[in-house]
Design an enzyme around this catalytic site. Structure first.
Site, short mmCIF file in Angstrom:
data_model
loop_
_atom_site.label_atom_id
_atom_site.label_comp_id
_atom_site.label_asym_id
_atom_site.label_seq_id
_atom_site.Cartn_x
_atom_site.Cartn_y
_atom_site.Cartn_z
N CYS A 157 -7.73 3.18 4.10
CA CYS A 157 -8.67 4.19 4.77
C CYS A 157 -9.51 3.04 5.74
O CYS A 157 -10.19 3.53 6.76
CB CYS A 157 -9.34 5.27 4.19
SG CYS A 157 -8.38 6.41 3.54
N ASN A 171 -2.57 4.26 8.92
CA ASN A 171 -2.51 4.47 7.63
C ASN A 171 -2.64 6.11 7.52
O ASN A 171 -3.52 6.44 7.85
CB ASN A 171 -3.56 3.54 7.00
CG ASN A 171 -4.09 4.07 5.65
OD1 ASN A 171 -3.20 3.99 4.63
ND2 ASN A 171 -5.01 4.77 5.53
N GLU A 172 -1.78 6.43 6.75
CA GLU A 172 -1.92 7.91 6.20
C GLU A 172 -2.23 8.90 7.29
O GLU A 172 -3.05 10.01 7.04
CB GLU A 172 -2.96 7.94 5.04
CG GLU A 172 -2.75 8.94 4.19
CD GLU A 172 -3.53 9.23 2.98
OE1 GLU A 172 -3.02 8.76 1.79
OE2 GLU A 172 -4.77 9.82 2.95
N GLU A 203 -6.87 -2.70 -1.21
CA GLU A 203 -7.96 -2.11 -0.16
C GLU A 203 -9.31 -2.71 -0.82
O GLU A 203 -9.52 -2.64 -2.01
CB GLU A 203 -7.85 -0.73 0.00
CG GLU A 203 -8.87 -0.27 0.78
CD GLU A 203 -8.63 1.31 1.28
OE1 GLU A 203 -9.12 1.85 2.21
OE2 GLU A 203 -7.58 1.98 0.71
#
Length: 658
Positions: free
Chosen positions: A240, A375-376, A47
């Protein structure tokens, strides 16, 4: 790299250890081959946090090279007659600068770029400078130099060249700079030479010696560290940043392909997430884009695992704002992005997006097998959006394995709800994230034994041990990660892949720690956690072997004195690999009974150990804690092969037995 040497405590004769009260006997059944270990079991997660891409892995040394930052000259020091214009040759990057004569030859016009916390360069290495330019009046001359303003020398310039620009049409120019001295925090300097003005766009500086010598390539030492892990999978681009703090700033893969000069700038959501670690000049140039990610995965031998947006902005930053997300009936453009990405990765030259890949220089497909959507994210907001993605992808690409997520919790009501939804939606894998403290890692040595074997597999997509009150890359937390990973290995029938997070961090520009690899502008070091991951990834074997102590898995249970262990066989190499972690503060005697093997056999023992639990590797001492490989001896005893050893307190030791 593993250090090799002689370790005096690895002895064959068990009588040497008679002063110790108890020997822990580990029974390994070498004839009962268990579940296959997935080639993707141990991988890496990338990331763009901590300046991991621009200023890090991506080889570009110039910050704001196309003058597209909201403050057009951020990163640049302009002097003399400098003007910014917006009618440049690249549609999505329209800004450029014009250097004009000041009216006096002693009053210089020019630009100086600060790079990312300085521009690092090394003596006698070659650097490729390139720029798109045109003369505003006939022919112009620019003096290009790498300089070190911190020097006490009479001359700051470490490399210098002259560039002639002719004609009023935009053209790309290149030259090579070779510094005569090194600098950690140097700069790039452009000076107008003469009275004729020049327009400049996309000012770039790369090491010639990038990883695999690619022009738009990766910083060699950092990419080599990834290669040396032998990862099975590369998850990208986040994290994120896939979501963005708003959907406007989400990561959009289609903006990251094609000519680098025409890839638009994007905000980095880590720019101001933590006001106590603020970096207002942190943007994404998209120079490291999806083509480069796929290419990197291929270069390091990993399966590519892209993550795409599910139509949601970051839930943490939009906690009670459903309007921040795309309505379910308006998701088609996001779904199409997923379908188009698969075509970009796997399609031939007769397809729209496959042709774009071919035009970028990769005729063969990237052979994409996995795709993560979201994502998440968590709860019904996510589940109701994921369903139409899965339906559409399954209909067109039934062989693509789809990864959903259980959210940010490692257990509890929302975690259970996430897993229930992923089973109903029929995701192939569920991405679990857990950043937890020492006690959590020590108490979850049997986490996956209780998982259902029906339904999705596990992808431990983000995890790290965050020390309670000690959130850095010290030895103790890395040791507990090693202990926890024995459970990943024992349960290879349900756990298909796992990736530590985050991967990279610039020592001058980090927002989050601990991290796997740290670096400055010219140096890097691998954390202890890196070596834990490497020891597992390079020694994952092909199949699990049953390993027990008194009939139980060795997972730090009562009566096991802080021991954790797992075993695999590598059928290709004809080896049994046993990993044992002693998390206690006392040495432990262990005996490995290799049932099914007979006779004395050669073996090695690789040890990761430190007497100081707070110790860590650093830029100045990168080898403070490294694996050490030694010879070991296996005896023949009672019709089986036996290895007897003493494990130091707080140590990770791996045995390879022929």
């Amino acid at each position: 790299m593993i250090y090799k040497g002689i370790l005096s405590c690895v002895i064959a004769a068990s009588s040497v250890f008679g002063t110790f009260a108890q020997t822990h006997t580990l029974e390994i059944n070498t004839k009962k081959t268990g579940a296959a270990v997935s080639p993707t079991m141990y991988g890496i997660f990338f990331e763009d946090i901590n300046y991991a891409a621009d200023g890090g892995l991506y080889g570009e040394l110039v910050k704001n090279r196309s003058f597209e930052f909201p403050q057009s000259l951020l990163g640049w020091q302009a002097f003399g007659n400098v003007e910014v214009k917006t009618d440049g040759p690249f549609e999505r990057c329209p800004h450029y600068v014009v250097l004009g004569f000041t009216g006096h030859k002693e009053c210089a016009t020019g630009l100086q770029n600060e790079g990312y916390f300085g521009i690092g360069f090394t003596k006698d290495e070659e650097y490729r400078f390139s720029v798109w330019a045109k003369a505003t009046d006939g022919e112009a001359t620019i003096d290009i130099s790498l300089a070190d303003q911190s020097t006490m020398d009479e001359n700051q310039e470490r490399a210098k060249a002259q560039l002639k620009v002719s004609g009023n049409e935009w053209k790309k120019y290149e030259l090579i700079l070779k510094p005569n001295k090194s600098a950690q925090k140097g700069c790039l300097r452009l000076l107008l030479n003469g009275t004729h003005g020049v327009a400049l766009e996309h000012v770039s500086l790369f090491p010639v010696n990038t990883f695999n010598n690619r022009e738009n390539g990766m910083r060699r030492d950092l990419a080599q560290a990834l290669h040396d892990m032998h990862p099975g999978v590369l998850r990208f681009p986040g994290g994120c940043i896939v979501e963005g703090e708003t959907l406007k700033h989400r990561y959009q893969w289609k903006n990251t392909i094609g000519p680098v000069e025409n890839r638009p700038l994007n905000n980095n959501r880590w720019q101001s997430t933590f006001h106590h670690r603020l970096f207002p000049d942190y943007y994404q140039s998209y120079g490291l884009g999806f083509f480069e990610y796929f290419q990197l995965a291929e270069d390091i031998g990993a399966e590519p695992l892209p993550v795409l947006n599910v139509g949601m902005a970051c839930q943490f930053q939009n906690w009670n704002n459903p309007a921040a997300h795309v309505p379910v009936d308006s998701l088609q453009p996001y779904i199409q992005d997923c379908l188009d990405l698969i075509e970009f990765a796997n399609g031939d030259a007769n397809t729209t997006w496959g042709r774009k890949r071919v035009e970028m220089g990769h005729p063969k497909p990237f052979n994409l097998k996995y795709l993560a959507v979201g994502n998440e994210q968590w709860d019904d907001l996510y589940f109701e959006r994921l369903r139409p993605f899965v339906k559409a992808i399954r209909a067109k690409y039934p062989d693509i394995r789809i990864i959903g997520t259980s959210g940010p919790d490692s257990e509890g009501k929302m975690f259970d709800k996430g897993w229930k939804a992923m089973r109903e939606i029929k995701a192939d894998l569920v991405d679990e994230h857990f950043y937890r403290n020492e006690q959590w890692f020590l108490s979850h040595g049997l986490r996956y034994e209780g998982y259902s074997r029906k339904g999705p597999k596990v992808f431990a997509g983000e995890y790290a041990c965050h020390g309670k009150g000690k959130k850095w890359n010290h030895f103790e937390t890395s040791l507990y990660e090693a202990a926890f990973m024995t459970d990943l290995e024992r349960n290879a029938d349900i756990v298909e892949m796992a990736t530590y997070a985050p991967l990279f961090a610039h020592v001058d520009g980090w927002q989050w720690r601990p991290d796997l690899i740290w670096f400055d502008n010219t140096r890097m070091f691998k954390s202890v956690s890196y070596y834990v991951q490497q020891m597992y990834a390079c020694n994952k074997g092909t199949n699990v072997l049953p390993l027990t102590m008194n009939g139980k898995p060795v997972a730090g249970q009562e009566g096991q004195d802080g021991l954790f262990a797992s075993a695999v066989v590598d059928k290709r190499k004809g080896e049994v690999i046993v990993k044992v972690i002693n998390t206690s503060d006392k040495p432990q005697d262990v005996t490995l009974n290799l049932n099914g093997l007979k006779g004395a056999r050669s073996a090695t023992a690789t040890t990761l150990h430190s007497d100081n639990m707070d110790a860590e590797n650093t830029l100045d001492n990168p080898d403070a804690i490294r694996p050490v490989e030694t010879a070991a001896v296996c005896q023949s005893k009672k019709n089986m092969t036996v290895l007897t050893d003493r494990l130091p307190a707080k140590s990770f030791r791996m045995y390879r037995i022929k």
